[in-house]
Design a protein around this motif. Structure first.
Motif, PDB file in Angstrom:
ATOM      1  N   LYS A   1       0.901  -1.121   0.048  1.00  0.00           N
ATOM      2  CA  LYS A   1      -0.057  -0.060  -0.107  1.00  0.00           C
ATOM      3  C   LYS A   1       1.033   1.432   0.187  1.00  0.00           C
ATOM      4  N   GLN A   2       2.059   1.376   0.877  1.00  0.00           N
ATOM      5  CA  GLN A   2       2.732   2.549   0.801  1.00  0.00           C
ATOM      6  C   GLN A   2       3.554   2.626  -0.514  1.00  0.00           C
ATOM      7  N   ARG A   3       4.003   1.696  -0.892  1.00  0.00           N
ATOM      8  CA  ARG A   3       4.686   1.904  -2.240  1.00  0.00           C
ATOM      9  C   ARG A   3       3.795   2.389  -3.373  1.00  0.00           C
ATOM     10  N   VAL A   4       2.554   1.597  -3.527  1.00  0.00           N
ATOM     11  CA  VAL A   4       1.757   2.271  -4.411  1.00  0.00           C
ATOM     12  C   VAL A   4       1.169   3.936  -4.258  1.00  0.00           C
ATOM     13  N   LEU A   5       1.042   4.262  -2.949  1.00  0.00           N
ATOM     14  CA  LEU A   5       0.782   5.601  -2.592  1.00  0.00           C
ATOM     15  C   LEU A   5       1.652   6.476  -3.068  1.00  0.00           C
ATOM     16  N   GLN A   6       2.924   5.896  -2.750  1.00  0.00           N
ATOM     17  CA  GLN A   6       4.131   7.012  -3.105  1.00  0.00           C
ATOM     18  C   GLN A   6       4.407   6.897  -4.647  1.00  0.00           C
ATOM     19  N   GLU A   7       3.838   6.037  -5.336  1.00  0.00           N
ATOM     20  CA  GLU A   7       3.893   6.265  -6.930  1.00  0.00           C
ATOM     21  C   GLU A   7       2.937   7.228  -7.352  1.00  0.00           C
ATOM     22  N   MET A   8       1.754   7.134  -6.682  1.00  0.00           N
ATOM     23  CA  MET A   8       0.630   8.106  -6.973  1.00  0.00           C
ATOM     24  C   MET A   8       0.629   9.424  -6.787  1.00  0.00           C
ATOM     25  N   GLN A   9       1.761   9.653  -5.787  1.00  0.00           N
ATOM     26  CA  GLN A   9       1.848  11.326  -5.513  1.00  0.00           C
ATOM     27  C   GLN A   9       2.329  12.215  -6.933  1.00  0.00           C
ATOM     28  N   PRO A  10       1.308  13.399  -6.979  1.00  0.00           N
ATOM     29  CA  PRO A  10       1.533  13.848  -8.023  1.00  0.00           C
ATOM     30  C   PRO A  10       2.818  14.778  -8.184  1.00  0.00           C
ATOM     31  N   GLY A  11       3.370  15.209  -9.220  1.00  0.00           N
ATOM     32  CA  GLY A  11       4.515  15.817  -9.362  1.00  0.00           C
ATOM     33  C   GLY A  11       4.263  17.502  -9.120  1.00  0.00           C
ATOM     34  N   LYS A  12       5.047  18.513  -9.010  1.00  0.00           N
ATOM     35  CA  LYS A  12       5.044  19.738  -9.062  1.00  0.00           C
ATOM     36  C   LYS A  12       5.650  20.558 -10.155  1.00  0.00           C
ATOM     37  N   THR A  13       5.092  21.254 -10.957  1.00  0.00           N
ATOM     38  CA  THR A  13       5.679  21.898 -12.038  1.00  0.00           C
ATOM     39  C   THR A  13       6.347  23.157 -11.547  1.00  0.00           C
ATOM     40  N   ALA A  14       7.649  23.147 -11.776  1.00  0.00           N
ATOM     41  CA  ALA A  14       8.681  24.427 -11.524  1.00  0.00           C
ATOM     42  C   ALA A  14       9.210  25.067 -12.460  1.00  0.00           C
ATOM     43  N   ASP A  15       8.263  25.392 -13.354  1.00  0.00           N
ATOM     44  CA  ASP A  15       8.830  25.938 -14.893  1.00  0.00           C
ATOM     45  C   ASP A  15       8.529  27.337 -14.677  1.00  0.00           C
ATOM     46  N   TYR A  16       9.796  28.212 -14.933  1.00  0.00           N
ATOM     47  CA  TYR A  16       9.666  29.747 -14.703  1.00  0.00           C
ATOM     48  C   TYR A  16       8.694  30.376 -15.709  1.00  0.00           C
ATOM     49  N   GLU A  17       8.422  29.890 -16.903  1.00  0.00           N
ATOM     50  CA  GLU A  17       7.436  30.556 -17.499  1.00  0.00           C
ATOM     51  C   GLU A  17       6.115  30.204 -17.187  1.00  0.00           C
ATOM     52  N   THR A  18       5.838  29.139 -16.660  1.00  0.00           N
ATOM     53  CA  THR A  18       4.612  28.759 -16.006  1.00  0.00           C
ATOM     54  C   THR A  18       4.335  29.820 -14.705  1.00  0.00           C
ATOM     55  N   TRP A  19       5.426  30.141 -14.099  1.00  0.00           N
ATOM     56  CA  TRP A  19       5.491  30.794 -12.935  1.00  0.00           C
ATOM     57  C   TRP A  19       5.204  32.240 -13.310  1.00  0.00           C
ATOM     58  N   ILE A  20       5.767  32.844 -14.232  1.00  0.00           N
ATOM     59  CA  ILE A  20       5.374  34.020 -14.697  1.00  0.00           C
ATOM     60  C   ILE A  20       3.853  34.270 -14.834  1.00  0.00           C
ATOM     61  N   ARG A  21       3.283  33.258 -16.063  1.00  0.00           N
ATOM     62  CA  ARG A  21       2.049  33.391 -16.357  1.00  0.00           C
ATOM     63  C   ARG A  21       1.013  33.373 -15.191  1.00  0.00           C
ATOM     64  N   LEU A  22       1.359  32.700 -14.171  1.00  0.00           N
ATOM     65  CA  LEU A  22       0.360  32.504 -12.911  1.00  0.00           C
ATOM     66  C   LEU A  22       0.589  33.707 -11.955  1.00  0.00           C
ATOM     67  N   TYR A  23       1.629  34.270 -11.717  1.00  0.00           N
ATOM     68  CA  TYR A  23       2.048  34.976 -10.637  1.00  0.00           C
ATOM     69  C   TYR A  23       2.574  36.269 -11.035  1.00  0.00           C
ATOM     70  N   ASP A  24       3.374  36.362 -12.272  1.00  0.00           N
ATOM     71  CA  ASP A  24       4.000  37.515 -12.496  1.00  0.00           C
ATOM     72  C   ASP A  24       3.355  38.526 -13.641  1.00  0.00           C
ATOM     73  N   ALA A  25       2.379  38.005 -14.271  1.00  0.00           N
ATOM     74  CA  ALA A  25       1.819  38.732 -15.387  1.00  0.00           C
ATOM     75  C   ALA A  25       0.665  39.624 -14.877  1.00  0.00           C
ATOM     76  N   LEU A  26       0.758  41.010 -15.090  1.00  0.00           N
ATOM     77  CA  LEU A  26      -0.476  41.736 -14.644  1.00  0.00           C
ATOM     78  C   LEU A  26      -1.823  41.682 -15.444  1.00  0.00           C
ATOM     79  N   VAL A  27      -2.866  41.378 -14.842  1.00  0.00           N
ATOM     80  CA  VAL A  27      -3.931  41.287 -15.477  1.00  0.00           C
ATOM     81  C   VAL A  27      -4.571  42.693 -15.374  1.00  0.00           C
ATOM     82  N   PRO A  28      -5.649  42.649 -16.425  1.00  0.00           N
ATOM     83  CA  PRO A  28      -6.249  44.200 -16.212  1.00  0.00           C
ATOM     84  C   PRO A  28      -6.726  44.726 -15.089  1.00  0.00           C
TER      85      PRO A  28
END
Length: 770
Positions: free
Chosen positions: A179-206
């Motif tokens: 059970k522990q092994r399968v649960l570890q395999e199922m953990q979602p990864g985290k995107t740490a791409d700077y272009e994504t970061w800019i789009r989400l947090y650094d692009a000024l919206v209207p």
């Protein structure tokens, strides 16, 4: 064929598991239909849905079952529309309120159905859903949370993906391990791409642009900011982008002071005349002869009438809110003399990369690199007082100016804005006159540093860092004679480790006057006492008995009271010396009157980094930055290879003056017997006004508390949790805001990656900011 086999084996696995203890729990799936109740920063939208009215919109989630869900769950909802990407997170209240420690990040999406697995604590009492960190409009529907439980979660995964290997693992290792092994395999990864970061947090919206314009009108102070720009033969497209980025500032109270350093490219004077005609805030002077960047910068400075000057290269770009952020900070701190921001780089195609999220003012790091750099803003009267730019320092002219400006003010009047406000143009074929060859720039930087120490009356030498070959190492001279250092080594048996440690301290350390105080805490093995007997004739070694339960803080306090040295070194018994000058390096820093403690660079036995300084907030209390990086890794902007100030360093190898140790009361032996006593000690040093220094030029191995045994026993887990709770009570929110880190960097891991989302308060959302 595969799906049929999966279904068959999945059914078989269900039957096998169904025969076991507690198997009935596998089939309980409970669906919670959640109602979103607006909590703050939200109002109903004109077309349905909601509009956020600030930077922290939040809903309380109410279940139709009358209780909050728990255990492994599938969270699902539909985003019907959103004016900007949502950055949703879920917070859990287990009875003590909502906190960042309980945060669960949900997938970023604009529209469509979102599904996310999450494990909610059994004691969950309430849930809060924060959809975004900016003003926007959105509509969310069909929010449900289905309690699945571990058993069903694993079975569903097995049926869909890989039943045969799981059945094999189950046969060999049992249900719990499988059970522990399968649960570890199922953990979602985290995107740490700077272009994504800019789009989400650094692009000024209207909505943000409107909020900034409204906040500008509310500013109590609107100082004139002079942007100083020397220009020489800049490519036309890049010069236009630079000028347009100033014209596009949301803060209107600026002037652009340009000195054309006798450009030979005909488009430069024509372009400057065009822009000067477009806006009366643009001032231009053309130099009769080319004088290079220092002379040109001084010519631009002569045009400046602003209270503050911002330094800008002729092919770079400011963000639209750059000068607004400077003005906001000046409203918060009107006595500031120097301000600087985070920065990134931009290539010839306009792509942003390589963000540098900086420390707050960090004197020792500044001695290794120009960590202020872009966007740097200086009080004009201070720049005039120190004489502006100096010719002969081309390539490091800004660095030389910064060092002299720092000398003319105090750290409290140097402000860091943790936001990208400057895009630094970098491209291979650049012939910008501000760039000179690296050896010349490095030589100019070292000359600027040498004169900096001479002006301050500090006996220090400036060298090229052997690891980076560009940045610098500062060696601080020791007095003659050098002060005695008492090295305190607590131990309990593990004589092999202890002997390796003591041999290194006595035989492979070149410091002229040291004593080693071994504190024996309840050793029992005969070979340990036999080793102590061999040390009786060594005049530099004393063995003290401490017959009480293990308390790291009390043991060291006990020994410090009996030490004869004016300098103290706290040393774990699993430390091994690498190079002979480690202690000389650390004592050189420890004797500086402004320094309270000095930490070393420690490696695991395999040569990877175990300690390169402590960052508060990581993992809830504190963690080691760059942990696990290769020994020769430069780290985040060379910070794994440069001396710097940090909030804390580990007491596995820590040097301090005895007077300072006594002044702050030593280690806390009442509340922190084992964990976090070094973190608390360093925080108290900083509270008393001292700096904490970490140096990569004192290198040792650390075998990670090998004599203490595992920390998995229930009593040790309970003690650790109690000490972590004490740190949270004692230091509160200061733990999560490490001034030598950056709120745009993650507290989830020790790799200095991007934070998703960042922990930055945007001033145009903060009604108290101005």
């Amino acid at each position: 064929m595969t799906s049929t086999l999966g279904a068959t084996l999945g059914t078989a696995l269900t039957r096998v598991l169904g025969a076991g203890k507690g198997a009935g729990r596998l089939y309980r799936r409970r669906l919670h239909r959640m109602t979103l109740e607006p909590l703050r920063d939200l109002k109903a939208g004109p077309a349905g849905g909601y509009e956020s009215t600030g930077g922290d919109p939040a809903f309380l989630l109410r279940s139709d079952r009358g209780r909050a869900p728990s255990d492994w769950c599938l969270i699902s909802y539909t985003v019907r529309r959103a004016s900007a990407p949502l950055t949703p997170v879920l917070y859990v209240d287990e009875g003590g309120g909502f906190s960042d420690r309980s945060m669960i990040r949900l997938p970023v999406d604009t529209t469509g159905t979102v599904r996310q697995l999450a494990c909610l604590p059994q004691k969950t009492r309430a849930l809060r859903f924060d959809p975004a960190t900016r003003p926007l409009s959105f509509e969310i529907a069909d929010f449900t949370i289905c309690e699945i439980g571990k058993g069903n979660l694993v079975l569903d995964h097995v049926r869909r993906h890989r039943p045969l290997p799981v059945l094999t693992h189950l046969w060999r290792h049992g249900w719990t391990a499988t059970k522990q092994r399968v649960l570890q395999e199922m953990q979602p990864g985290k995107t740490a791409d700077y272009e994504t970061w800019i789009r989400l947090y650094d692009a000024l919206v209207p909505e943000e642009l409107a909020a900034i314009r409204a906040d500008v009108a509310r500013l109590a102070r609107r100082p004139l900011i002079s942007v100083v720009m020397p220009v020489h033969n800049t490519p036309e497209s890049f010069l236009r982008e630079a000028l347009d980025s100033v014209l596009g500032q949301l803060y209107p109270d600026w002037e652009l002071c340009i000195a054309d350093d006798a450009s030979t490219a005909p488009h430069v004077p024509a372009l400057l005349a065009e822009y000067q005609a477009r806006d009366q805030r643009i001032k231009v002077v053309r130099r009769a002869r080319n004088g290079h960047i220092s002379a040109a910068s001084n010519s631009a400075l002569e045009l400046a009438a602003g209270e503050f000057v911002a330094l800008m290269d002729h092919d770079d770009r400011l963000t639209p809110h750059a000068l607004y952020m400077i003005a906001v900070e000046l409203n918060r701190h009107p006595d500031a003399d120097i301000l600087y921001s985070d920065e990134d780089k931009i290539d010839a195609q306009g792509r942003r990369h390589d963000p540098y999220f900086k420390s707050d003012f960090n004197l020792d790091l500044l001695h290794g690199q120009n960590m202020i750099n872009h966007l740097g803003v200086f009080r004009r009267s201070l720049v005039g007082r120190i004489g502006g730019f100096r010719e002969g320092f081309e390539g490091s002219q800004d660095y030389d100016l910064t060092l002299r400006a720092v000398e003319a003010t105090v750290p409290e009047r140097i402000r860091h804005i943790p936001a990208i406000l400057y895009h630094w143009r970098v491209f291979p074929e650049s012939t910008a006159f501000s760039m000179v060859d690296l050896p010349r720039a490095t030589a100019a930087a070292h000359r600027a540093l040498t004169e900096h120490f001479q002006r301050r009356g500090v006996q220090a030498s400036v060298e090229v860092s052997p690891s980076t070959h560009r940045f610098t190492r500062i060696r601080y001279a020791l007095p003659d004679p050098a002060p005695r250092v008492s090295l305190i080594v607590p131990t309990r048996d593990k004589v092999g480790l202890l002997k390796g440690c003591v041999d290194g301290l006595l035989q492979r350390t070149d410091y002229p006057d040291l004593e080693v105080i071994i504190v024996d805490n309840n050793s029992e093995e005969a070979k340990t006492f036999a080793y102590f007997d061999t040390l009786k004739d060594e005049p530099r070694v004393r063995v003290l008995r401490y017959d009480a339960p293990f308390n790291y803080s009390a043991i060291n306090n006990f020994a410090v009271a009996q030490a004869t040295g004016s300098v103290i070194g706290l040393i774990n018994n699993d430390i091994e010396v690498i190079g002979p000058d480690w202690l000389t390096e650390m004592v050189g820093h420890a004797l500086r009157p402004e320094v309270g403690a000095v930490g070393a660079k420690l490696y695991y036995a395999d040569g990877t980094i175990q300690h390169a300084g402590v960052i508060t907030g990581i993992g809830g209390v504190a963690g080691h930055g760059h942990k696990g990086f290769p020994r020769d890794a430069h780290g985040y902007f060379s910070r794994a290879q440069l001396t710097q100030n940090l909030s804390c360093v580990t007491a596995a190898c820590l040097v301090t003056r005895k007077a300072v140790f006594d002044e702050v009361g030593g280690l806390d032996d009442r509340n922190l017997a084992v964990a976090f006593n070094d973190v608390d000690f360093c925080l108290r040093l900083r509270e008393a006004g001292y700096l904490v220094v970490w140096t990569p030029f004192a290198e040792l191995y650390h075998l990670e508390s090998a004599s203490r045994g595992p920390d998995t026993a229930p009593d040790k887990v309970q003690r650790f949790n109690a000490e972590a709770d004490y740190m949270s009570r004692r230091w509160g929110d200061r733990m999560a805001r490490d001034p030598y880190y950056n709120p745009n960097l993650t507290l989830d891991t020790e790799d200095l990656g991007l934070a998703f989302p960042p922990r930055v308060t945007k001033p145009w959302f903060d009604k108290e900011s101005t």
